[in-house]
Design a protein around this motif. Structure first.
Motif, PDB file in Angstrom:
ATOM      1  N   PRO A 247     -30.652 -14.606 -26.730  1.00  0.00           N
ATOM      2  CA  PRO A 247     -31.817 -15.165 -26.029  1.00  0.00           C
ATOM      3  C   PRO A 247     -33.101 -14.907 -26.818  1.00  0.00           C
ATOM      4  O   PRO A 247     -33.389 -13.771 -27.199  1.00  0.00           O
ATOM      5  CB  PRO A 247     -31.818 -14.413 -24.693  1.00  0.00           C
ATOM      6  CG  PRO A 247     -31.159 -13.105 -24.997  1.00  0.00           C
ATOM      7  CD  PRO A 247     -30.159 -13.367 -26.088  1.00  0.00           C
ATOM      8  N   SER A 255     -38.253 -19.447 -19.305  1.00  0.00           N
ATOM      9  CA  SER A 255     -36.884 -19.027 -19.580  1.00  0.00           C
ATOM     10  C   SER A 255     -36.625 -18.994 -21.082  1.00  0.00           C
ATOM     11  O   SER A 255     -37.094 -19.866 -21.812  1.00  0.00           O
ATOM     12  CB  SER A 255     -35.887 -19.986 -18.920  1.00  0.00           C
ATOM     13  OG  SER A 255     -36.038 -19.974 -17.522  1.00  0.00           O
ATOM     14  N   ASP A 276     -33.989  -7.445 -23.312  1.00  0.00           N
ATOM     15  CA  ASP A 276     -33.431  -7.088 -21.999  1.00  0.00           C
ATOM     16  C   ASP A 276     -32.271  -7.992 -21.605  1.00  0.00           C
ATOM     17  O   ASP A 276     -31.454  -7.617 -20.756  1.00  0.00           O
ATOM     18  CB  ASP A 276     -34.515  -7.164 -20.911  1.00  0.00           C
ATOM     19  CG  ASP A 276     -35.499  -6.014 -20.984  1.00  0.00           C
ATOM     20  OD1 ASP A 276     -35.116  -4.958 -21.542  1.00  0.00           O
ATOM     21  OD2 ASP A 276     -36.634  -6.156 -20.501  1.00  0.00           O
ATOM     22  N   GLU A 277     -32.194  -9.173 -22.181  1.00  0.00           N
ATOM     23  CA  GLU A 277     -31.140 -10.123 -21.816  1.00  0.00           C
ATOM     24  C   GLU A 277     -30.127 -10.314 -22.928  1.00  0.00           C
ATOM     25  O   GLU A 277     -29.249 -11.179 -22.816  1.00  0.00           O
ATOM     26  CB  GLU A 277     -31.769 -11.463 -21.413  1.00  0.00           C
ATOM     27  CG  GLU A 277     -32.683 -11.347 -20.201  1.00  0.00           C
ATOM     28  CD  GLU A 277     -33.122 -12.707 -19.653  1.00  0.00           C
ATOM     29  OE1 GLU A 277     -32.543 -13.730 -20.081  1.00  0.00           O
ATOM     30  OE2 GLU A 277     -34.021 -12.723 -18.798  1.00  0.00           O
ATOM     31  N   ALA A 280     -26.189 -10.860 -22.271  1.00  0.00           N
ATOM     32  CA  ALA A 280     -25.995 -11.402 -20.927  1.00  0.00           C
ATOM     33  C   ALA A 280     -26.518 -12.832 -20.895  1.00  0.00           C
ATOM     34  O   ALA A 280     -27.349 -13.229 -21.710  1.00  0.00           O
ATOM     35  CB  ALA A 280     -26.723 -10.551 -19.897  1.00  0.00           C
ATOM     36  N   PRO A 282     -28.905 -15.468 -19.606  1.00  0.00           N
ATOM     37  CA  PRO A 282     -30.199 -15.422 -18.941  1.00  0.00           C
ATOM     38  C   PRO A 282     -30.147 -16.101 -17.573  1.00  0.00           C
ATOM     39  O   PRO A 282     -29.350 -17.013 -17.334  1.00  0.00           O
ATOM     40  CB  PRO A 282     -31.118 -16.194 -19.892  1.00  0.00           C
ATOM     41  CG  PRO A 282     -30.448 -16.115 -21.214  1.00  0.00           C
ATOM     42  CD  PRO A 282     -28.981 -16.118 -20.918  1.00  0.00           C
ATOM     43  N   ALA A 283     -31.025 -15.650 -16.682  1.00  0.00           N
ATOM     44  CA  ALA A 283     -31.080 -16.216 -15.341  1.00  0.00           C
ATOM     45  C   ALA A 283     -31.305 -17.720 -15.402  1.00  0.00           C
ATOM     46  O   ALA A 283     -32.132 -18.215 -16.166  1.00  0.00           O
ATOM     47  CB  ALA A 283     -32.206 -15.555 -14.552  1.00  0.00           C
TER      48      ALA A 283
END
Length: 286
Positions: A247, A255, A276-277, A280, A282-283
């Motif tokens: 990301p 985003s 932090d992402e 993972a 991302p939202a």
């Protein structure tokens, strides 16, 4: 200048011979006869290694940073790969012997960008990440750049590149987590002093994400750039499998956008990564 093998342009699939294998502490260095790879590879790039034999090869390839390359003629170029044998794939690669053959795809990804002038630079490496940085130091010093090197590892047996760096630059700082070599601590602990002492304009780093994040933060505090080589699960090396998505801050909204470390990286600007992402989804993304 050495002759470049005819027809070499971009990544190549090359079957290479292992010339030598050296074990030092926890790490294993393989030197391979790879004229096409050696003609093109740059510090920060990697190869994707086929792991296993004809009947036991695993589906995905193993990404390994190129620690150095020495171009030659069509039969004599060599490259070195440094391995920390901690899992089945890296243990298999570390178990090769002189005369064995390896199937490599490379060089892949982006290398470390070098400054147009003679900008002072601090190089920070952890474990086998010291390999491509010693190679980069050679290139920068050759361009007239003042360079300091900071190397770290969990223990003394995990350090790489210290002697090569000392032959190139005046100051090499070593730190280990347990204090068994140099000072106790992380390589990032010595970065701020090195930046000030050298009046550095850029930092280059290769190592685990936690180190690269700290390097990026410290570089930002001194208003200079940090180019970091990401360790990501680059299973194919060509951007097809999408296993190495990173990301990064996008310009089109709040985003982050996703880039492939094997194609758009592995070397990226540290302040572009959404740490932090990392690792993972991302939202709002699937």
């Amino acid at each position: 200048m050495s002759d470049v093998p005819a027809g070499v342009s971009g990544p190549v699939l090359e079957t290479v011979e292992v010339f030598s294998v050296q074990r030092a502490g926890d790490l294993v260095t393989l030197t391979v006869i790879a004229p096409q790879l050696a003609a093109q590879a740059r510090p920060g790039q990697f190869v994707a290694v086929r792991v296993g034999g004809q009947s036991s090869a695993q589906i995905t390839r193993l990404p390994v940073f190129v620690a150095s390359a020495t171009p030659g003629d069509a039969h004599a170029g060599t490259a070195t790969l440094v391995v920390d044998p901690r899992g089945p794939a890296t243990r298999w690669l570390a178990g090769r012997t002189s005369g064995d053959r390896l199937n490599l795809l490379g060089p892949l990804g982006s290398g470390f960008p070098v400054p147009a002038g003679t900008a002072p630079a601090v190089l920070v490496g952890h474990g086998y990440g010291g390999g491509p940085l010693a190679w980069l130091a050679q290139e920068l010093v050759g361009r007239g750049c003042p360079v300091e090197v900071v190397l770290g590892a969990p223990t003394a047996t995990g350090l790489y590149g210290e002697q090569a760096a000392k032959r190139l630059v005046d100051r090499v700082t070593v730190l280990t987590d347990d204090g068994s070599a140099g000072r106790a601590g992380s390589a990032a602990d010595a970065l701020a002093d090195a930046i000030v002492r050298l009046d550095a304009q850029v930092v280059y780093a290769c190592g685990p994400p936690a180190l690269l994040r700290r390097v990026g933060d410290l570089a930002g505090q001194h208003a200079i750039r940090a180019q970091v080589a990401l360790e990501a699960p680059m299973a194919c090396g060509t951007g097809v499998c999408l296993s190495c998505l990173v990301p990064v801050r996008g310009s089109g909204g709040p985003s982050p956008r996703l880039v492939r470390a094997c194609v758009e990286g592995p070397v990226v600007e540290a302040d572009h990564v959404v740490w932090d992402e990392l690792g993972a989804v991302p939202a709002g993304r699937s």
